[in-house]
Enzyme design. Structure first.
Site, mmCIF file in Angstrom:
data_model
loop_
_atom_site.group_PDB
_atom_site.id
_atom_site.type_symbol
_atom_site.label_atom_id
_atom_site.label_comp_id
_atom_site.label_asym_id
_atom_site.label_seq_id
_atom_site.Cartn_x
_atom_site.Cartn_y
_atom_site.Cartn_z
ATOM 1 N N ARG A 1 0.825 -1.213 0.000
ATOM 2 C CA ARG A 1 0.000 0.000 0.000
ATOM 3 C C ARG A 1 0.860 1.264 0.000
ATOM 4 O O ARG A 1 0.434 2.302 -0.515
ATOM 5 C CB ARG A 1 -0.949 -0.009 1.204
ATOM 6 C CG ARG A 1 -2.119 -0.962 1.005
ATOM 7 C CD ARG A 1 -3.050 -0.986 2.187
ATOM 8 N NE ARG A 1 -4.269 -1.731 1.876
ATOM 9 C CZ ARG A 1 -5.157 -2.107 2.767
ATOM 10 N NH1 ARG A 1 -4.973 -1.817 4.045
ATOM 11 N NH2 ARG A 1 -6.235 -2.778 2.408
ATOM 12 N N LYS B 1 -16.361 -16.014 5.149
ATOM 13 C CA LYS B 1 -17.802 -16.063 5.383
ATOM 14 C C LYS B 1 -18.628 -15.706 4.155
ATOM 15 O O LYS B 1 -18.337 -14.736 3.457
ATOM 16 C CB LYS B 1 -18.163 -15.108 6.525
ATOM 17 C CG LYS B 1 -17.543 -15.486 7.870
ATOM 18 C CD LYS B 1 -17.954 -14.494 8.941
ATOM 19 C CE LYS B 1 -17.386 -14.870 10.301
ATOM 20 N NZ LYS B 1 -17.780 -13.886 11.336
ATOM 21 N N GLY C 1 -7.280 -6.660 -0.363
ATOM 22 C CA GLY C 1 -7.381 -7.402 0.900
ATOM 23 C C GLY C 1 -6.448 -8.592 0.963
ATOM 24 O O GLY C 1 -5.274 -8.524 0.593
ATOM 25 N N GLY D 1 -12.511 -4.149 0.909
ATOM 26 C CA GLY D 1 -13.891 -3.776 1.208
ATOM 27 C C GLY D 1 -14.440 -2.757 0.228
ATOM 28 O O GLY D 1 -15.584 -2.854 -0.215
#
Length: 407
Positions: free
Chosen positions: A41, A206, A364, A388
């Protein structure tokens, strides 16, 4: 998209002007040593910072790191980032030990043309993330005082309605940095009319975290390949027992409904690597999905699944009548941090990297896996810095930081 960009600002001239840059320097740090373990990043914002430095701007960089609770916390300090940023820029980065206090003011005032300062972690101030407009606005006033123009190059934070992302642009002339502009261009390509076949690979823990993006993408894709911990809820919906693998019982019916209306687009694992425990040295072997032992936990997709996913990915290559083809990947296929359970993620990533297609890695953990596994980053057309944010963009949500730049 009606957003002014960095070239517009540079054309106006920035020599001698203070430019406030919101960057995403939320890098992972080693808990024991405090060392940066992945500087991706930091490197991503270099094109914007280098352009401003070369143009003679006084560059004031701000960012968050981690999730401190609105007060200073040494474990989340950006000081190590200042050192690494200086190494990459080839010049010292002056570090302010607070966000908008005495150190920040004196550091900014002392900047010469072409120099860079980094403010301490924005989330050390409760105003950054406050849901109270007045409190957030008061902090934005203090931040805005450090700049005569504002550049947002923190794509990983544009889905947050935070002071430095949403409120500061209302107080200063504002533009999108090189990274934000590129991210929006790439993701717009995925949400518009992507060239087909369009294959999406989703992993991670998930189903609930990815449900909205699955709902949004399912009508658009030709194939949707699902691995990672989330696959076990889908497998349960197919009637398979999944042992002690990660399972969201409340999502089983939802997964069943998705499978029923997917028109065969969804592709699930046919074998998994099952282990005695969630541990790097746990005993493990490969089993078919209809034979997962009750005491074992699935930690990776198996080799037969990797081969099947790779074949589906290969179908997304260029060369057919439709010209360029498209692949989007978000989420690891297994617990890639443990070498014994990294083969699925590695195999799928290598298949995507080899595909002669337009390939996008959705930030991510996927971006972290590319670097952790030593894969060639240049083999992918784009590696997003915002996991996200990229998912919310693909879901069709309005991102506060982008909306602020459009005003």
């Amino acid at each position: 998209m009606s957003i002014r960009n960095l070239d517009d600002l540079l054309a106006e001239g920035v020599s001698g002007r203070r430019v406030l840059v919101r960057a995403d320097l939320n890098v992972p740090l080693d808990k024991q040593t405090g060392d940066i373990t992945d500087d991706g990043r930091i490197r991503a914002v270099l094109p914007t910072l280098s352009a401003l430095v070369s143009a003679g701007a006084k560059v004031v960089v701000c960012s968050h790191l981690g999730r401190p609770k609105g007060t200073p916390d040494p474990q989340f300090s950006l000081r190590p980032v200042a050192g690494r940023l200086g190494e990459l820029l080839g010049a010292p980065v002056h570090f302010a030990s607070d966000t908008v206090g005495d150190s920040a003011r004196s550091t900014v005032e002392a900047l010469a043309d072409g120099q860079v300062a980094l403010l301490e972690n924005l989330r050390f101030n409760a105003g950054e993330t406050s849901k109270d407009d007045a409190e957030r606005g008061a902090f934005a006033d203090q931040l805005a005082a450090f700049g005569e123009a504002y550049v947002d190059d923190a794509f990983g934070a544009v889905h947050r309605k935070h002071a430095s992302v949403y409120d500061v642009p209302a107080r200063l002339p504002h533009v999108a940095g090189r990274l934000v502009l590129r991210e929006v261009e790439v993701l717009s390509r995925l949400t518009g009319e992507p060239e087909r076949p369009y294959v999406v690979v989703l992993g991670g823990s998930k189903v609930s975290d990815k449900l909205a993006v699955i709902e949004a993408l399912l009508p658009k894709v030709d194939r949707l390949l699902i691995g990672g911990g989330m696959c076990f809820t889908f497998l349960k919906a197919q009637g398979h027992e999944v042992g002690s693998s990660l399972l969201e019982e409340e999502m089983v019916e939802t997964c069943g409904n998705l499978l029923a209306r997917s028109e065969g687009k969804i592709m699930l694992p046919v074998d998994v690597v099952a282990a005695d425990a969630f541990a790097p040295d746990a005993a493990h072997d490969t089993v078919p999905v209809d034979g997962i032992p009750s005491h074992r936990v699935g930690l990776d997709i198996g080799p037969e699944t990797v081969a099947g996913f790779a074949a589906a990915i290969k179908d997304a290559q260029r060369g057919g009548p439709g010209g360029a083809r498209t692949i989007f990947w978000n989420g690891p296929m297994g617990v890639f941090e443990m070498p014994a359970f990294a083969n699925g993620t590695r195999g799928v990533a290598e298949a995507i990297a080899k595909a002669d297609a337009f390939t996008v890695v959705g930030g991510g953990d996927s971006a972290a896996a590319v670097r952790a596994l030593g894969l060639d980053e240049s083999a992918f057309d784009h590696i997003s810095t915002g996991g996200g944010a990229s998912l919310e963009y693909l879901e069709g949500q309005t991102l506060p930081g982008i909306a602020a730049l459009e005003k």
